[in-house]
Write a protein that holds these residues in place. Structure first.
Motif, mmCIF file in Angstrom:
data_model
loop_
_atom_site.group_PDB
_atom_site.id
_atom_site.type_symbol
_atom_site.label_atom_id
_atom_site.label_comp_id
_atom_site.label_asym_id
_atom_site.label_seq_id
_atom_site.Cartn_x
_atom_site.Cartn_y
_atom_site.Cartn_z
ATOM 1 N N GLY A 45 0.796 -1.220 0.000
ATOM 2 C CA GLY A 45 0.000 0.000 0.000
ATOM 3 C C GLY A 45 0.823 1.262 0.000
ATOM 4 O O GLY A 45 0.289 2.362 0.176
ATOM 5 N N THR A 55 -5.845 -9.158 -3.480
ATOM 6 C CA THR A 55 -6.620 -9.697 -2.370
ATOM 7 C C THR A 55 -5.729 -10.570 -1.499
ATOM 8 O O THR A 55 -4.762 -11.181 -1.978
ATOM 9 C CB THR A 55 -7.824 -10.529 -2.860
ATOM 10 O OG1 THR A 55 -7.346 -11.680 -3.579
ATOM 11 C CG2 THR A 55 -8.723 -9.703 -3.756
ATOM 12 N N SER A 59 -9.841 -11.022 1.314
ATOM 13 C CA SER A 59 -10.083 -9.614 1.628
ATOM 14 C C SER A 59 -9.432 -8.740 0.566
ATOM 15 O O SER A 59 -8.269 -8.960 0.198
ATOM 16 C CB SER A 59 -9.510 -9.265 3.004
ATOM 17 O OG SER A 59 -10.099 -10.048 4.011
ATOM 18 N N LEU A 61 -7.526 -5.749 -0.827
ATOM 19 C CA LEU A 61 -6.608 -4.677 -0.437
ATOM 20 C C LEU A 61 -6.649 -3.530 -1.433
ATOM 21 O O LEU A 61 -6.516 -2.358 -1.054
ATOM 22 C CB LEU A 61 -5.178 -5.210 -0.327
ATOM 23 C CG LEU A 61 -4.950 -6.437 0.560
ATOM 24 C CD1 LEU A 61 -3.462 -6.753 0.618
ATOM 25 C CD2 LEU A 61 -5.510 -6.225 1.958
ATOM 26 N N PHE A 62 -6.791 -3.921 -2.709
ATOM 27 C CA PHE A 62 -6.839 -2.900 -3.762
ATOM 28 C C PHE A 62 -7.711 -3.412 -4.894
ATOM 29 O O PHE A 62 -7.630 -4.580 -5.280
ATOM 30 C CB PHE A 62 -5.424 -2.607 -4.281
ATOM 31 C CG PHE A 62 -5.398 -1.711 -5.482
ATOM 32 C CD1 PHE A 62 -5.517 -0.335 -5.337
ATOM 33 C CD2 PHE A 62 -5.284 -2.228 -6.761
ATOM 34 C CE1 PHE A 62 -5.512 0.500 -6.442
ATOM 35 C CE2 PHE A 62 -5.279 -1.407 -7.873
ATOM 36 C CZ PHE A 62 -5.394 -0.037 -7.705
ATOM 37 N N ASN A 69 -8.685 1.011 -1.965
ATOM 38 C CA ASN A 69 -7.237 1.108 -1.780
ATOM 39 C C ASN A 69 -6.966 1.274 -0.290
ATOM 40 O O ASN A 69 -6.861 2.391 0.227
ATOM 41 C CB ASN A 69 -6.659 2.276 -2.571
ATOM 42 C CG ASN A 69 -5.137 2.304 -2.507
ATOM 43 O OD1 ASN A 69 -4.492 1.262 -2.348
ATOM 44 N ND2 ASN A 69 -4.546 3.491 -2.595
ATOM 45 N N LEU A 70 -6.885 0.153 0.424
ATOM 46 C CA LEU A 70 -6.684 0.204 1.865
ATOM 47 C C LEU A 70 -5.341 0.836 2.198
ATOM 48 O O LEU A 70 -4.337 0.567 1.526
ATOM 49 C CB LEU A 70 -6.743 -1.195 2.468
ATOM 50 C CG LEU A 70 -8.071 -1.959 2.405
ATOM 51 C CD1 LEU A 70 -7.956 -3.258 3.195
ATOM 52 C CD2 LEU A 70 -9.221 -1.114 2.919
ATOM 53 N N PRO A 72 -1.788 1.340 4.273
ATOM 54 C CA PRO A 72 -0.857 0.292 4.725
ATOM 55 C C PRO A 72 -1.193 -0.278 6.094
ATOM 56 O O PRO A 72 -1.083 -1.492 6.308
ATOM 57 C CB PRO A 72 0.491 1.015 4.744
ATOM 58 C CG PRO A 72 0.349 2.099 3.722
ATOM 59 C CD PRO A 72 -1.078 2.546 3.814
ATOM 60 N N ARG A 74 -3.882 -0.918 7.450
ATOM 61 C CA ARG A 74 -5.049 -1.809 7.478
ATOM 62 C C ARG A 74 -4.833 -3.073 6.648
ATOM 63 O O ARG A 74 -5.761 -3.869 6.490
ATOM 64 C CB ARG A 74 -6.285 -1.060 6.976
ATOM 65 C CG ARG A 74 -6.754 0.072 7.886
ATOM 66 C CD ARG A 74 -8.011 0.703 7.335
ATOM 67 N NE ARG A 74 -9.074 -0.296 7.114
ATOM 68 C CZ ARG A 74 -10.161 -0.078 6.371
ATOM 69 N NH1 ARG A 74 -10.327 1.096 5.774
ATOM 70 N NH2 ARG A 74 -11.066 -1.029 6.209
ATOM 71 N N ARG A 75 -3.631 -3.271 6.164
ATOM 72 C CA ARG A 75 -3.393 -4.409 5.274
ATOM 73 C C ARG A 75 -2.781 -5.625 5.976
ATOM 74 O O ARG A 75 -2.621 -6.676 5.351
ATOM 75 C CB ARG A 75 -2.496 -3.989 4.116
ATOM 76 C CG ARG A 75 -3.139 -2.937 3.227
ATOM 77 C CD ARG A 75 -2.422 -2.797 1.912
ATOM 78 N NE ARG A 75 -3.081 -1.822 1.043
ATOM 79 C CZ ARG A 75 -2.958 -1.768 -0.271
ATOM 80 N NH1 ARG A 75 -2.177 -2.648 -0.893
ATOM 81 N NH2 ARG A 75 -3.584 -0.852 -0.983
ATOM 82 N N VAL A 77 0.301 -6.273 6.866
ATOM 83 C CA VAL A 77 1.499 -6.649 6.110
ATOM 84 C C VAL A 77 2.738 -6.428 6.974
ATOM 85 O O VAL A 77 2.889 -5.385 7.618
ATOM 86 C CB VAL A 77 1.602 -5.795 4.825
ATOM 87 C CG1 VAL A 77 2.967 -5.960 4.176
ATOM 88 C CG2 VAL A 77 0.510 -6.187 3.843
#
Length: 372
Positions: A45, A55, A59, A61-62, A69-70, A72, A74-75, A77
């Motif tokens: 992100g 995904t 879920s 992510l983008f 476009n979540l 960073p 909220r991802r 990662v």
């Protein structure tokens, strides 16, 4: 499962990648500037793709079509970069706990202690980054990435700035952790040996395109195209014609030489391209029993190079067997102990055998995905 489908216009090409990464390590392998690190930035992100969909375990992510476009944070990662990016004014424990939220101080201390044990740095809680070696700093960065229990781990050439012994030690550490991760991990590298050692799968990327994805052995020894073979250290490329084919073998005419290869579903008369890895061509010992070997050729060594561990021999075949114009026909690679045992330094004329399993016939082109 991490599913990536992205398009991002870069300065010299468009990164257009479609890739599915299951739990385990997927190495993104290729030359510098191929789009590997940009792929990680898009997944994390940090960079917005121009189009596509990413995904993670279902879920989104983008998604460019749905304008998703979540950010960073909220991802879920974990991201480990080449430069560590530790906060110099914080202790090791504070660096690791930086991303932890919603925990009490005792809970944070416990989680940090477990993370340090996991990466072999128990007792280093109060040290500052400048008091650590490069390898220790990288372990702290890895612990910080893992402590938040990410759903995907991104590793961007994490060992490239380290010296050889430290790099080897951290590779072993990552191998030990690999079985316990249970999540997809993308590992960026342009070091083939590192990719082969660490990865469950290798994704070969060139100029923003995925050329091949598969287990390390398949990618190296059964490349999908000449481009993949070249990127993975292949050599000895030739064109030939299939002259016979059955369930046990295929016969290919390469210049004046007839080579026997494993069975390949190619019709007789077809033109094919093949490669022979240098380390899989063997010199025949002078004291070996007399008799014709499989795909035997004769010639002499006209030049050689060594890095101290292996010797690359440039082998010119006898007239009547020449496979190409120029100085030599085959590159042969021998480990130093074999080179010394055979006495190659003092004897340049040899017979060589090319095992049929060493010959790979290209049956398809590079994998190029269409626009989306």
């Amino acid at each position: 499962m991490l599913d990536i489908r992205l398009r991002k216009r870069l300065e010299n090409f468009t990164l257009e990648l479609e890739l599915a990464a299951s739990p385990g390590i997927t190495a993104l392998f290729g030359h510098s500037g191929a789009g590997k690190s940009m792929t990680l930035a898009c997944v994390a992100g940090l960079t917005r793709p121009d189009g596509g969909r990413i995904t993670l375990n279902g879920s989104v992510l983008f998604d460019s079509e749905q304008s998703i476009n979540l950010p960073p944070q909220r991802r879920a990662v974990g991201y480990v970069m080449q430069d560590y990016l530790l906060f110099p004014h914080l202790s090791v424990a504070q660096n690791i706990a930086f991303g932890l939220t919603g925990l009490s101080r005792p809970e944070k201390a416990r989680v940090v202690e477990e993370a340090l044990q996991r990466v072999g740095l128990a007792g280093f809680e109060q040290r500052r980054p400048h008091e650590l070696s490069g390898g220790q700093q990288q372990r702290v960065a890895l612990a910080r990435a893992l402590v938040t229990q990410p759903r995907v781990l991104l590793l961007d050439e994490p060992f490239s700035a380290l010296d050889g012994p430290t790099r080897a030690l951290l590779r072993r550490d990552l191998l030990r952790l690999r079985a316990d991760l249970g999540i997809p991990a993308l590992f960026v590298t342009h070091d083939l040996a590192e990719a082969y050692l660490l990865a469950d799968r290798i994704a070969v990327i060139e100029a923003g395109r995925l050329l091949q994805l598969g287990p390390p052995e398949a990618v190296v020894y059964r490349p999908a195209s000449r481009s993949v073979a070249e990127l993975t250290g292949g050599g000895n490329f030739f064109s030939g014609q299939v002259i016979a084919q059955n369930s046990t073998e295929t016969m290919i005419q390469v210049g004046p030489v007839r080579l026997t290869t494993p069975p390949t579903p190619v019709e007789p008369g077809s033109q094919v391209e093949l490669s022979i890895r240098a380390e899989r061509i063997m010199l025949i010992r002078k004291d070996a029993p007399v008799g014709l070997r499989e795909n035997q050729v004769e010639g002499c060594i006209i030049n050689e190079l060594t890095d101290g561990f292996n010797h690359t021999l440039f082998f010119r075949l006898d007239e009547g067997q020449r496979l190409r114009q120029g100085g030599y026909d085959l590159e042969i690679m021998l480990p130093t102990y074999v080179y010394e045992r055979l006495g190659v330094a003092h004897d340049k004329r040899w017979s060589a055998t090319i095992k049929r399993e060493a010959i790979h016939i290209f049956q398809g082109g590079d994998i190029h995905h269409g626009t989306f």
